[in-house]
Design a protein around this motif. Structure first.
Motif, PDB file in Angstrom:
ATOM      1  N   GLY A 193      -7.685   2.370  -6.949  1.00 13.78           N
ATOM      2  CA  GLY A 193      -6.389   2.985  -7.199  1.00 13.78           C
ATOM      3  C   GLY A 193      -5.248   1.983  -7.259  1.00 13.78           C
ATOM      4  N   PRO A 194      -4.077   2.428  -7.717  1.00  9.20           N
ATOM      5  CA  PRO A 194      -2.900   1.550  -7.810  1.00  9.20           C
ATOM      6  C   PRO A 194      -2.491   1.013  -6.438  1.00  9.20           C
ATOM      7  CG  PRO A 194      -2.549   3.613  -9.014  1.00  9.20           C
ATOM      8  CD  PRO A 194      -3.796   3.799  -8.217  1.00  9.20           C
ATOM      9  N   LYS A 195      -1.907  -0.168  -6.444  1.00  9.54           N
ATOM     10  CA  LYS A 195      -1.530  -0.803  -5.178  1.00  9.54           C
ATOM     11  C   LYS A 195      -0.492   0.009  -4.414  1.00  9.54           C
ATOM     12  CE  LYS A 195      -2.326  -5.555  -6.819  1.00  9.54           C
ATOM     13  NZ  LYS A 195      -2.177  -5.432  -8.281  1.00  9.54           N
ATOM     14  N   HIS A 196       0.409   0.681  -5.133  1.00  2.61           N
ATOM     15  CA  HIS A 196       1.474   1.389  -4.422  1.00  2.61           C
ATOM     16  C   HIS A 196       0.985   2.684  -3.775  1.00  2.61           C
ATOM     17  CE1 HIS A 196       1.587   3.454  -8.346  1.00  2.61           C
ATOM     18  NE2 HIS A 196       2.150   4.458  -7.703  1.00  2.61           N
ATOM     19  N   LEU A 197      -0.264   3.055  -4.017  1.00  2.74           N
ATOM     20  CA  LEU A 197      -0.814   4.261  -3.405  1.00  2.74           C
ATOM     21  C   LEU A 197      -1.763   3.942  -2.255  1.00  2.74           C
ATOM     22  CD1 LEU A 197      -1.513   6.479  -6.560  1.00  2.74           C
ATOM     23  CD2 LEU A 197       0.492   6.493  -5.042  1.00  2.74           C
ATOM     24  N   ARG A 198      -1.856   2.686  -1.879  1.00  2.77           N
ATOM     25  CA  ARG A 198      -2.723   2.311  -0.765  1.00  2.77           C
ATOM     26  C   ARG A 198      -2.054   1.214   0.054  1.00  2.77           C
ATOM     27  NH1 ARG A 198      -5.607  -2.203  -2.967  1.00  2.77           N
ATOM     28  NH2 ARG A 198      -5.528  -2.242  -5.241  1.00  2.77           N
ATOM     29  N   ARG A 199      -2.567   1.002   1.239  1.00  8.23           N
ATOM     30  CA  ARG A 199      -1.993   0.029   2.153  1.00  8.23           C
ATOM     31  C   ARG A 199      -2.260  -1.388   1.656  1.00  8.23           C
ATOM     32  NH1 ARG A 199       2.161  -0.225   5.545  1.00  8.23           N
ATOM     33  NH2 ARG A 199       1.796  -1.520   7.376  1.00  8.23           N
ATOM     34  N   GLU A 219       6.824  -0.784  -6.893  1.00  6.40           N
ATOM     35  CA  GLU A 219       6.713   0.554  -6.319  1.00  6.40           C
ATOM     36  C   GLU A 219       6.052   0.548  -4.940  1.00  6.40           C
ATOM     37  OE1 GLU A 219       7.877   3.482  -7.336  1.00  6.40           O
ATOM     38  OE2 GLU A 219       8.910   2.439  -8.958  1.00  6.40           O
ATOM     39  N   SER A 220       5.383  -0.541  -4.596  1.00  7.78           N
ATOM     40  CA  SER A 220       4.713  -0.623  -3.300  1.00  7.78           C
ATOM     41  C   SER A 220       5.698  -1.076  -2.224  1.00  7.78           C
ATOM     42  CB  SER A 220       3.540  -1.602  -3.365  1.00  7.78           C
ATOM     43  OG  SER A 220       3.049  -1.891  -2.073  1.00  7.78           O
ATOM     44  N   ASP A 230       4.865  -1.893   0.697  1.00  7.22           N
ATOM     45  CA  ASP A 230       4.223  -3.005   1.397  1.00  7.22           C
ATOM     46  C   ASP A 230       4.473  -4.328   0.685  1.00  7.22           C
ATOM     47  OD1 ASP A 230       3.205  -1.283   3.319  1.00  7.22           O
ATOM     48  OD2 ASP A 230       1.329  -0.978   2.251  1.00  7.22           O
ATOM     49  N   ASN A 280      13.001   0.695  -4.598  1.00  3.07           N
ATOM     50  CA  ASN A 280      11.966  -0.099  -5.256  1.00  3.07           C
ATOM     51  C   ASN A 280      12.530  -1.337  -5.945  1.00  3.07           C
ATOM     52  OD1 ASN A 280      13.330   1.203  -7.282  1.00  3.07           O
ATOM     53  ND2 ASN A 280      11.505   1.835  -8.420  1.00  3.07           N
TER      54      ASN A 280
END
Length: 249
Positions: free
Chosen positions: A142-148, A203-204, A206, A228
Motif C-alpha cells: 500500500g501507499p506510504k501515507h496509509l501505513r506507519r 501526504e505521510s 511520518d 501536508n
C-alpha cells in the motif's frame, strides 16, 4: 553473483570435505566459482554482500541520499526468485536529478547495472537485488501515507551523520525551491517584494516528521502552512539549504 551467505555455506562444506561437484549441485554454484572461493579464502567480503545481513559495505552519504529519494518517490516490487526491484520515479524535466538518483543507487549497490525505464513524463531509475528490503525496511503493502513509516535505529544513526544528503533526497523527490512574493506599504506606495523559499509536500505525516527532524538537526527553521506542506522561508534557512540542495534545474 552470489551473496555472502551462499559463499559461507560453500566454504564450510569445502572445509568439511564435501566434493565441489556435490556442493555445486546442492547450492547451485558453479564449480569454477567454488574453486576460486577455495583457493582465495582471504577474499571474504564480496561487493554483492548485503550490508545488513552479510559483510557488505554501506556508504553512509549515498545511502542517506537514496533513503530520502526512496521515501519520496521510491518503491520496492517483489519479482521472481525473491529478487526485488528498487524504482525511483524522476520527473523528465530534471535530467540532472535522474543522473543523481542513478549515481546514488550505483554507489549503494555498485556491482549491478542501474537501468532507466522511460514512461509518460518521467523516468524510473531501477536496480534489481535480493537485499533491497534489508536496506529499506519501510517497504510494505500500500501507499506510504496509509501505513506507519519509521526508521530503524541504524538508519537514524546514518541520517544523523548525513542530514544534508537525506534532505537533498527528500526535497529532490517531493520538494522545490520557488520564488515567493509579498507586498508592503513604503512611503505610501504599495511595493512588491520577491524572496526564495523551499517547499516540501508529502501526504505521510511520518515522512513529514522525518523531514522536520532532519531540518532541526541543522537548526533550519521551518513552518507548516498546511498539514501536508512544509515551508522554509527565513533568509538564513534558505541560505543553509542552498548549500546542499538548490534549484532543481
Amino acid at each position: 553473483m552470489y551473496d555472502g551467505e551462499t559463499r559461507a555455506l560453500a566454504l564450510a562444506a569445502v572445509v568439511a570435505g564435501e566434493s565441489l561437484n556435490s556442493i555445486s549441485k546442492r547450492l547451485g554454484v558453479s564449480r569454477a566459482t567454488l574453486r576460486d572461493w577455495r583457493d582465495r579464502p582471504g577474499a571474504a567480503n564480496l561487493p554483492t554482500d548485503c550490508p545488513r545481513c552479510s559483510n557488505g559495505h554501506l556508504p553512509h552519504g549515498p545511502y542517506a541520499h537514496l533513503l530520502g529519494l526512496y521515501l519520496g518517490d521510491g518503491c520496492l516490487s517483489n519479482l521472481k526468485k525473491a529478487v526485488y526491484s528498487l524504482r525511483i520515479a524522476c520527473d523528465d524535466s530534471y535530467p540532472r536529478l535522474i543522473d543523481e538518483a542513478a549515481e546514488a543507487i550505483a554507489a549503494v549497490h555498485p556491482t549491478r547495472p542501474v537501468h532507466r525505464v522511460q514512461a509518460a513524463g518521467y523516468t524510473s531509475v531501477v536496480s534489481y537485488w535480493k537485499h533491497w528490503p534489508c536496506l529499506f525496511p519501510q517497504h510494505g503493502a500500500g501507499p506510504k501515507h496509509l501505513r506507519r513509516i519509521e526508521l530503524a535505529d541504524w538508519q537514524v544513526d546514518i541520517v544523523a551523520m548525513c542530514p544534508e544528503l537525506f534532505l537533498r533526497g527528500l526535497f529532490n523527490a517531493d520538494g522545490c525551491r520557488v520564488a515567493n512574493w509579498t507586498t508592503q506599504m513604503v512611503g505610501g506606495v504599495l511595493k512588491r517584494y520577491e524572496y526564495p523559499r523551499y517547499m516540501f509536500s508529502n501526504e505521510s505525516a511520518d515522512i513529514m516528521g522525518l523531514c522536520q527532524w532532519a531540518l532541526d538537526l541543522l537548526a533550519v527553521p521551518w513552518r507548516m502552512p498546511r498539514r501536508n506542506a512544509l515551508s522554509v522561508a527565513r533568509q538564513a534557512g534558505v541560505a543553509r539549504l542552498d548549500e546542499f540542495i538548490g534549484p532543481k534545474s
